[in-house]
Write a protein that holds these residues in place. Structure first.
Motif, short mmCIF file in Angstrom:
data_model
loop_
_atom_site.label_atom_id
_atom_site.label_comp_id
_atom_site.label_asym_id
_atom_site.label_seq_id
_atom_site.Cartn_x
_atom_site.Cartn_y
_atom_site.Cartn_z
N GLY A 28 5.45 11.69 2.64
CA GLY A 28 6.57 11.02 3.30
C GLY A 28 6.22 10.60 4.72
N PRO A 29 5.84 11.56 5.58
CA PRO A 29 5.44 11.17 6.94
C PRO A 29 4.27 10.20 6.96
CG PRO A 29 5.86 13.52 6.83
CD PRO A 29 5.91 13.02 5.41
N LEU A 30 3.27 10.42 6.09
CA LEU A 30 2.10 9.55 6.12
C LEU A 30 2.43 8.13 5.68
CD1 LEU A 30 -0.72 11.88 4.71
CD2 LEU A 30 -0.10 11.41 7.10
N ARG A 31 3.36 7.96 4.77
CA ARG A 31 3.74 6.60 4.35
C ARG A 31 4.42 5.85 5.49
NH1 ARG A 31 4.32 3.07 0.30
NH2 ARG A 31 6.24 1.89 0.02
N LEU A 32 5.14 6.59 6.33
CA LEU A 32 5.91 5.95 7.39
C LEU A 32 5.15 5.86 8.71
CD1 LEU A 32 9.28 7.72 6.59
CD2 LEU A 32 8.73 5.32 6.18
N TRP A 70 17.87 8.53 5.40
CA TRP A 70 17.74 9.45 6.54
C TRP A 70 17.32 8.76 7.83
CZ3 TRP A 70 14.57 13.59 3.36
CH2 TRP A 70 15.44 14.24 2.48
N GLN A 71 17.23 7.41 7.79
CA GLN A 71 16.77 6.67 8.97
C GLN A 71 15.44 7.25 9.47
OE1 GLN A 71 20.11 6.82 11.69
NE2 GLN A 71 21.53 5.96 10.18
N TRP A 72 14.60 7.55 8.51
CA TRP A 72 13.31 8.21 8.73
C TRP A 72 12.28 7.17 9.12
CZ3 TRP A 72 10.92 11.49 4.15
CH2 TRP A 72 9.86 12.28 4.62
N THR A 73 11.60 7.37 10.24
CA THR A 73 10.64 6.37 10.74
C THR A 73 9.35 7.05 11.17
OG1 THR A 73 11.24 6.47 13.09
CG2 THR A 73 12.63 5.09 11.66
N GLY A 74 8.42 6.23 11.62
CA GLY A 74 7.16 6.74 12.13
C GLY A 74 7.29 7.50 13.43
N ASP A 75 8.46 7.45 14.06
CA ASP A 75 8.68 8.22 15.29
C ASP A 75 9.03 9.67 14.99
OD1 ASP A 75 8.23 6.03 16.96
OD2 ASP A 75 10.32 5.37 16.81
N ASP A 76 9.33 9.98 13.73
CA ASP A 76 9.73 11.35 13.39
C ASP A 76 8.53 12.27 13.23
OD1 ASP A 76 12.65 11.57 13.17
OD2 ASP A 76 12.45 9.99 11.66
N VAL A 77 8.73 13.52 13.63
CA VAL A 77 7.74 14.57 13.45
C VAL A 77 8.39 15.65 12.59
CG1 VAL A 77 6.31 16.31 14.59
CG2 VAL A 77 6.68 14.09 15.69
N SER A 93 0.84 -1.19 0.00
CA SER A 93 0.00 0.00 0.00
C SER A 93 0.87 1.24 0.00
CB SER A 93 -0.91 -0.01 1.24
OG SER A 93 -1.55 1.23 1.39
N LEU A 94 0.40 2.30 -0.66
CA LEU A 94 1.18 3.54 -0.68
C LEU A 94 1.16 4.22 0.69
CD1 LEU A 94 2.85 5.40 -2.47
CD2 LEU A 94 0.74 6.55 -3.15
#
Length: 491
Positions: A199-203, A173-180, A3-4
């Motif tokens: 980007g944030p919504l996908r993660l 960027w080691q970007w995760t769902g914990d990022d704001v 899913s996107l």
């Protein structure tokens, strides 16, 4: 991920109660965003295409997510576009409807479209419509280019390209769902909408949109839980200026930036001078990435990599990059001193073509399938890319040398008497092209002299890279993204 936007599809999951987006006091959790977007998706299901009146609001996010859920291509419209440009985009993309906030006043050029107001508080029907995940190759967005060489062209961005680019950035960027994430970018283009919202919504993370950029708002959000900042060079220039004052707000801003996990600049090159001023005040380095509408993201400096001012990092995961001569042949040694070539790329991040423009699509690709970016660059030995400018406006051929405008601009900005600078070339009977510097002095009453600036550049770079002509301005012409409009300078 198949899913996107997987977090939106899991109504009972851990992300349901998490804040997804915030615009001022207006916030939506994942559950609320899913409900509102599904309700709207049911209203537009089966539409050929929809336009989105892309204001910096939660309504725009709901509209775009609804289109993605329904599998309907969305065409983001810049609310600041003039009548002629809007008319061209509407005629070219032929949307069946326009999605807008209930309070938005739309221009007459959109009057013929079926208007559907976006309700961010809507609840999806209990027996809601089932939205099957569209094919990865199906069109997600049609984003129009800036149109610097003619009417804007609609770049067709498939779901595959969006997913590939966002996943590559998450890796780098080691970007995760914990990022704001915090940003104040417009929502009608790749940087603000795809990177900054999807980007944030996908993660499964969240985004706080500032509405309007201010250093005070940046400090407030980074001091209250936000971990990342996305901006363009104009924003970081203002941050650097604010950090240079003795006001108490400068200390608060420095502390907030120092606590961020990642500071990212894009859409144009960030001058080295601003890099250094921010690093000196905060101890943190801004990192850069490189992309464009047709390719989404190509390169980026990794979170665990060396933040090297003046570069945009190495190719992202899945992206191939090469430098070519004017005739299209790859450079023998792209890392050689003074080697400069046009960037060509290929990979899953590429667009599917220009809408209604098979001629332009064909011209954009080399015979072997690589995309011609039109950007000129040099390559460091470790693969870091140093962009020197656009092929059409920033490659100056002077005295037998190929010279990139970008490095001269950085050198000029290193002079204390220069606030802003741009470099172009103009015909010269002896040199072929002469280097022209357009300078906004720090003190208009006492600008640095032409000879002083020429000597300054020659000492930092090389004599053949010094400006032969200096023209002084009160301000440089810029577009909505903060990019200098060099064609306006030439005119």
């Amino acid at each position: 991920m198949t899913s996107l936007l997987p977090a939106l599809h899991d109504g009972s999951g851990s992300a349901a109660a998490r804040e997804a987006v915030r615009f001022g006091e207006h916030t939506l959790t994942y559950a609320q965003l899913a409900a509102a977007s599904d309700a709207l998706a049911a209203r537009i299901a089966g539409a050929g295409r929809v336009a989105v009146w892309a204001t910096p609001t939660a309504e725009t996010v709901v509209a775009v997510v609804a289109a993605l859920r329904a599998g309907v291509p969305a065409v983001p419209l810049n609310p600041k576009s003039g009548t002629r440009e809007l008319a061209h985009i509407v005629a070219d993309s032929a949307p069946s409807a326009v999605l807008a906030g209930a309070g938005d006043v739309l221009p007459p050029v959109l009057a013929a479209l079926d208007r559907k107001d976006v309700d961010t508080a809507a609840a999806a029907a209990a027996d809601g419509v089932v939205f099957p995940e569209p094919s990865p190759e199906s069109s997600a967005l049609i984003v129009y280019t800036s149109g610097t060489t003619g009417p804007p062209k609609g770049a067709i961005l498939p779901r595959r390209a969006i997913a590939a680019s966002l996943d590559a950035l998450a890796d780098a960027w080691q970007w995760t769902g914990d990022d704001v994430l915090v940003h104040a970018l417009p929502l009608f283009h790749v940087h603000g909408l795809i990177l900054g919202v999807l980007g944030p919504l996908r993660l499964g993370g969240s985004v706080r949109h500032l509405g309007r950029f201010s250093t005070e708002a940046v400090a407030r959000e980074l001091s209250s839980g936000a971990t990342m900042l996305f901006g363009v060079p104009t924003m970081y220039h203002r941050i650097a200026e604010a950090l240079g004052t003795t006001a108490p707000a400068a200390t608060e801003l420095a502390e907030a930036l120092a606590g961020a996990r990642l500071l990212v600049s894009g859409s144009a090159a960030l001058p080295v001078h601003d890099h250094e001023r921010i690093a000196a005040a905060t101890g943190r380095r801004v990192i850069e990435r490189y992309g464009m509408t047709e390719t989404l993201m190509n390169t980026g400096i990794r979170a665990d990599g060396e933040p090297r001012p003046g570069t945009v990092g190495a190719p992202l995961r899945g992206v191939e990059l090469r430098l070519v001569e004017e005739d299209g042949t790859p450079l023998d040694d792209p890392t050689a001193e003074d080697a400069v070539g046009e960037i060509q790329v290929r990979g899953p991040n590429l667009f599917a073509g220009y809408l209604n423009r098979p001629d332009a699509t064909a011209a954009a690709f080399a015979e072997d399938g690589w995309f011609r970016t039109g950007d000129m660059a040099a390559l460091d030995a470790d693969g870091y890319v140093r962009i020197v400018g656009r092929k059409a406006t920033d490659l100056i051929k002077s005295g037998g040398y190929k010279i990139g405008a970008g490095e001269i601009e950085n050198a000029l900005l290193d002079h204390p008497g220069v606030r802003e600078a741009a470099v172009t070339g103009e015909p010269d009977p002896d040199l072929g092209e002469r280097i022209v510097a357009w300078v906004v002095p720090a003190d208009p009453a006492a600008p640095p002299t032409e000879a002083e600036l020429a000597d300054h550049v020659a000492a930092l770079l090389a004599p053949h890279k010094r400006p032969r002509t200096v023209r002084y301005l009160e301000v440089l012409p810029r577009n909505d993204m903060g990019k200098i409009m060099k064609r306006s300078l030439g005119a």
